[in-house]
Write an enzyme that holds these catalytic residues in place. Sequence first.
Site, PDB file in Angstrom:
ATOM      1  N   GLU A   1      -3.458  -2.081   6.828  1.00  0.00           N
ATOM      2  CA  GLU A   1      -1.954  -2.742   6.675  1.00  0.00           C
ATOM      3  C   GLU A   1      -2.502  -4.014   7.188  1.00  0.00           C
ATOM      4  O   GLU A   1      -3.295  -5.170   7.691  1.00  0.00           O
ATOM      5  CB  GLU A   1      -2.047  -2.863   8.329  1.00  0.00           C
ATOM      6  CG  GLU A   1      -0.734  -3.067   9.271  1.00  0.00           C
ATOM      7  CD  GLU A   1       0.738  -3.389   8.067  1.00  0.00           C
ATOM      8  OE1 GLU A   1       1.018  -2.024   8.138  1.00  0.00           O
ATOM      9  OE2 GLU A   1       1.163  -4.124   7.638  1.00  0.00           O
TER      10      GLU A   1
ATOM     11  N   GLY B   1       2.976  -0.064  12.556  1.00  0.00           N
ATOM     12  CA  GLY B   1       4.217  -0.232  12.683  1.00  0.00           C
ATOM     13  C   GLY B   1       5.895  -0.204  11.667  1.00  0.00           C
ATOM     14  O   GLY B   1       6.887  -0.115  11.489  1.00  0.00           O
ATOM     15  N   GLY B   2       4.553  -1.328  10.631  1.00  0.00           N
ATOM     16  CA  GLY B   2       5.649  -1.950   9.752  1.00  0.00           C
ATOM     17  C   GLY B   2       7.537  -2.696  10.513  1.00  0.00           C
ATOM     18  O   GLY B   2       7.969  -3.341  11.357  1.00  0.00           O
ATOM     19  N   THR B   3       8.105  -2.638   9.683  1.00  0.00           N
ATOM     20  CA  THR B   3       9.474  -3.634   9.231  1.00  0.00           C
ATOM     21  C   THR B   3      10.181  -2.648  11.193  1.00  0.00           C
ATOM     22  O   THR B   3      11.074  -3.126  11.639  1.00  0.00           O
ATOM     23  CB  THR B   3      10.477  -3.024   8.833  1.00  0.00           C
ATOM     24  OG1 THR B   3       9.643  -3.369   7.448  1.00  0.00           O
ATOM     25  CG2 THR B   3      11.606  -4.092   8.716  1.00  0.00           C
ATOM     26  N   CYS B   4      10.859  -1.520  11.326  1.00  0.00           N
ATOM     27  CA  CYS B   4      11.239  -0.098  11.743  1.00  0.00           C
ATOM     28  C   CYS B   4      10.990  -0.918  13.416  1.00  0.00           C
ATOM     29  O   CYS B   4      11.259  -1.153  13.974  1.00  0.00           O
ATOM     30  CB  CYS B   4      10.884   0.869  11.402  1.00  0.00           C
ATOM     31  SG  CYS B   4      11.977   1.818  13.020  1.00  0.00           S
TER      32      CYS B   4
ATOM     33  N   HIS C   1      33.552  20.667  26.995  1.00  0.00           N
ATOM     34  CA  HIS C   1      34.064  19.058  27.434  1.00  0.00           C
ATOM     35  C   HIS C   1      33.917  18.354  28.679  1.00  0.00           C
ATOM     36  O   HIS C   1      33.162  18.876  29.561  1.00  0.00           O
ATOM     37  CB  HIS C   1      35.824  20.033  27.828  1.00  0.00           C
ATOM     38  CG  HIS C   1      37.127  18.697  28.482  1.00  0.00           C
ATOM     39  ND1 HIS C   1      37.607  18.226  27.735  1.00  0.00           N
ATOM     40  CD2 HIS C   1      37.090  18.588  29.691  1.00  0.00           C
ATOM     41  CE1 HIS C   1      38.575  17.519  29.080  1.00  0.00           C
ATOM     42  NE2 HIS C   1      38.257  17.826  29.671  1.00  0.00           N
TER      43      HIS C   1
HETATM   44  C1  LIG Z   1      17.119  -5.557  10.419  1.00  0.00           C
HETATM   45  C2  LIG Z   1      16.913  -3.782  10.424  1.00  0.00           C
HETATM   46  C3  LIG Z   1      17.794  -2.619  11.267  1.00  0.00           C
HETATM   47  C4  LIG Z   1      17.172  -1.638  10.966  1.00  0.00           C
HETATM   48  N1  LIG Z   1      17.828  -0.416  11.158  1.00  0.00           N
HETATM   49  C5  LIG Z   1      17.082   0.509  10.720  1.00  0.00           C
HETATM   50  C6  LIG Z   1      17.558   1.415  11.891  1.00  0.00           C
HETATM   51  O1  LIG Z   1      18.425   1.299  12.265  1.00  0.00           O
HETATM   52  N2  LIG Z   1      17.423   3.090  11.346  1.00  0.00           N
HETATM   53  C7  LIG Z   1      16.781   2.904  10.204  1.00  0.00           C
HETATM   54  O2  LIG Z   1      16.832   4.204   9.547  1.00  0.00           O
HETATM   55  N3  LIG Z   1      16.250   2.132   9.200  1.00  0.00           N
HETATM   56  C8  LIG Z   1      17.058   0.809   9.700  1.00  0.00           C
HETATM   57  N4  LIG Z   1      16.265  -0.592   8.687  1.00  0.00           N
HETATM   58  C9  LIG Z   1      15.433  -0.007   8.073  1.00  0.00           C
HETATM   59  C10 LIG Z   1      13.829   0.809   8.471  1.00  0.00           C
HETATM   60  O3  LIG Z   1      12.803  -0.350   9.174  1.00  0.00           O
HETATM   61  C11 LIG Z   1      12.848   1.090   7.075  1.00  0.00           C
HETATM   62  O4  LIG Z   1      13.889   1.462   6.287  1.00  0.00           O
HETATM   63  C12 LIG Z   1      12.410   1.221   7.263  1.00  0.00           C
HETATM   64  O5  LIG Z   1      10.553   0.541   8.216  1.00  0.00           O
HETATM   65  C13 LIG Z   1      10.757   1.269   6.007  1.00  0.00           C
HETATM   66  O6  LIG Z   1      10.089   1.978   6.077  1.00  0.00           O
HETATM   67  P1  LIG Z   1       8.179   1.776   5.461  1.00  0.00           P
HETATM   68  O7  LIG Z   1       7.224   3.070   5.792  1.00  0.00           O
HETATM   69  O8  LIG Z   1       9.225   2.283   4.107  1.00  0.00           O
HETATM   70  O9  LIG Z   1       7.920   0.426   5.297  1.00  0.00           O
HETATM   71  P2  LIG Z   1       7.957  -0.627   6.552  1.00  0.00           P
HETATM   72  O10 LIG Z   1       8.394  -0.478   8.210  1.00  0.00           O
HETATM   73  O11 LIG Z   1       8.143  -1.762   5.663  1.00  0.00           O
HETATM   74  O12 LIG Z   1       6.163  -0.604   6.726  1.00  0.00           O
HETATM   75  C14 LIG Z   1       5.198  -1.086   5.641  1.00  0.00           C
HETATM   76  C15 LIG Z   1       4.325  -1.791   5.604  1.00  0.00           C
HETATM   77  O13 LIG Z   1       2.873  -2.288   4.902  1.00  0.00           O
HETATM   78  C16 LIG Z   1       2.724  -3.742   4.889  1.00  0.00           C
HETATM   79  N5  LIG Z   1       2.363  -3.670   3.611  1.00  0.00           N
HETATM   80  C17 LIG Z   1       3.120  -4.480   2.942  1.00  0.00           C
HETATM   81  N6  LIG Z   1       2.097  -4.772   2.032  1.00  0.00           N
HETATM   82  C18 LIG Z   1       1.064  -4.380   1.828  1.00  0.00           C
HETATM   83  C19 LIG Z   1      -0.007  -4.991   1.113  1.00  0.00           C
HETATM   84  N7  LIG Z   1      -0.062  -5.206   0.422  1.00  0.00           N
HETATM   85  N8  LIG Z   1      -0.986  -4.942   2.330  1.00  0.00           N
HETATM   86  C20 LIG Z   1      -1.362  -3.997   3.409  1.00  0.00           C
HETATM   87  N9  LIG Z   1      -0.008  -3.422   3.491  1.00  0.00           N
HETATM   88  C21 LIG Z   1       1.088  -3.906   3.536  1.00  0.00           C
HETATM   89  C22 LIG Z   1       3.884  -4.072   5.716  1.00  0.00           C
HETATM   90  O14 LIG Z   1       3.289  -5.643   6.274  1.00  0.00           O
HETATM   91  C23 LIG Z   1       4.207  -3.225   6.320  1.00  0.00           C
HETATM   92  O15 LIG Z   1       3.545  -2.531   8.317  1.00  0.00           O
HETATM   93  C24 LIG Z   1      16.036  -1.706   9.752  1.00  0.00           C
HETATM   94  C25 LIG Z   1      16.008  -2.799   8.990  1.00  0.00           C
HETATM   95  C26 LIG Z   1      16.478  -4.125   9.116  1.00  0.00           C
HETATM   96  C27 LIG Z   1      15.513  -5.155   8.239  1.00  0.00           C
END
Ligand SMILES: Cc1cc2nc3c(=O)[nH]c(=O)nc-3n(C[C@H](O)[C@H](O)[C@H](O)COP(=O)(O)OP(=O)(O)OC[C@H]3O[C@@H](n4cnc5c(N)ncnc54)[C@H](O)[C@@H]3O)c2cc1C
Length: 450
Positions: free
Chosen positions: A14, A19-22, A421
């Site tokens: 990582e 935890g990434g984007t979510c 209800h």
């Molecule tokens: C503002 C916003 C609101 C959202 N709200 C919702 C919602 O309410 N409900 C919903 O279902 N979805 C929502 N989403 C979408 C959701 O956040 C994403 O679809 C989800 O997080 C994707 O998960 P993932 O595991 O594919 O990637 P991510 O969660 O993005 O995780 C990828 C990880 O990989 C890491 N990474 C990337 N490249 C490299 C590399 N080369 N080397 C090492 N690490 C790397 C990153 O740092 C990141 O931690 C929202 C998105 C945004 C932007």
Amino acid sequence: MRMAAVGQRVAIIERGRFGGTCVNTGCIPTKTLVASAYAAHMVRRASEFGVQSGGATSTDMRRVKARKDQVSGTSRSAVESLLKSTPNCAVYRGHACFESSQEVRVGEELLTAPQIFINVGARAAIPSMPGVAEIPHLTNSTLLDLDTLPRHLVIIGGGYVGLEFGQVFRRFGSEVTIVERAPHLIGHEDEDVSNEVQAILEREGIQMRLNATCIALARYGEEIGAHLDCAEGAVEVSGSHVLLAMGRTPNTGDLGLERTGVECDSQGYIKVDNQLRTNVAGIWALGDCNGRGGFTHTSYNDFKVVAANLLDHEARSVADRIRAYGLYIDPPLGRCGMTEREALASGRRVLISRWPMTRVSRAVEKGETQGFMKALVDADSKEFLGAAILGTGGDDVIHCILDLMYAHAPYTVMQWAMHIHPTLSELIPTMLDQLRPLEVRPGIGANPVS
Ligand SMILES: Cc1cc2nc3c(=O)[nH]c(=O)nc-3n(C[C@H](O)[C@H](O)[C@H](O)COP(=O)(O)OP(=O)(O)OC[C@H]3O[C@@H](n4cnc5c(N)ncnc54)[C@H](O)[C@@H]3O)c2cc1C
């Protein structure tokens, strides 16, 4: 963790926050803001419910942010400590980059593995429109770092991210203008849905600038402005802050994929089959980077599909899942399956029923009667084709229909089910009593809700 549990040696890499984007910049922080904004909204409405709130309200953005950071931070730490305490799982911090189809470099380390899972997610797209490089702008990540309230937030992009942030900041007290290139917000929805969403937001004072065919950013005195069409001339919208909410770009450009032979499409999404295998044996791609979902639940379901195929010897396919998602404005939109447009294009005989929230007892009692629900049914098989529930609780109630779709059960099962209800769900069987043929007509979905 599933692989480590069966004794395989796992390395997880990582480069950013666990935890990434979510967890950090997506679902979790935005939904805590939605909750704070709902509190602000209800305080303003308190007297409607006979509650005295003691005068004017204001938003303390530092406390809003602290709450959001606490909720996100708890989740992030839980993910990190879980991974670090998992036997057979080594955690690496840093940027991962392929050296070959079986080798990944992270800093000084070169890791070799017969199975590699790419799950790198996506980031806010920054389109190359005029002025974008010169003018300060916010993304979903940087907007979440603000601990002061923008005086006037101009949001470029009328999709899910833009609309959620727009209503949140409007309820906190900012002026908000949403600029959208298309003639409708959330353009892939039926027009009745996008029109009602627009009306809900406009009733709260959000300004809409649709049909902005040629957006260009510019300085405008102390403010940041946007031209909305290609004509030369004065700036048409200006504000104190600009949020770019114009889609997402997969994080696949800096992974060294060219040294693996893994194929991407023209937008950088990694091409996968229905079991999420890339074209290179031993490499899978999951989550936002494969372009097969774009939500946390699709990303998580990707994991379940891969784990089922590899570890449980169960043939699971992403082709079997039904599209479903929420839009977390208030009231929320829950969606599953086809739109009206898609149902008609499928060539089926389609039945439809719509029901306004003004005729849902629970919504009336809560004083939350905006929106409507509708369901689409195949007239021959009697199975649901899709549904939209825009109204209080719609993000949860949609699962009543979604689960029947997974069960391939006819709608008559729900028509005869006794629901509790007073709930929103209790009106779905009643709505199904009113199914009628969906006719091809101009401006599909634009029919008034009856
Ligand atoms: C503002 C916003 C609101 C959202 N709200 C919702 C919602 O309410 N409900 C919903 O279902 N979805 C929502 N989403 C979408 C959701 O956040 C994403 O679809 C989800 O997080 C994707 O998960 P993932 O595991 O594919 O990637 P991510 O969660 O993005 O995780 C990828 C990880 O990989 C890491 N990474 C990337 N490249 C490299 C590399 N080369 N080397 C090492 N690490 C790397 C990153 O740092 C990141 O931690 C929202 C998105 C945004 C932007």
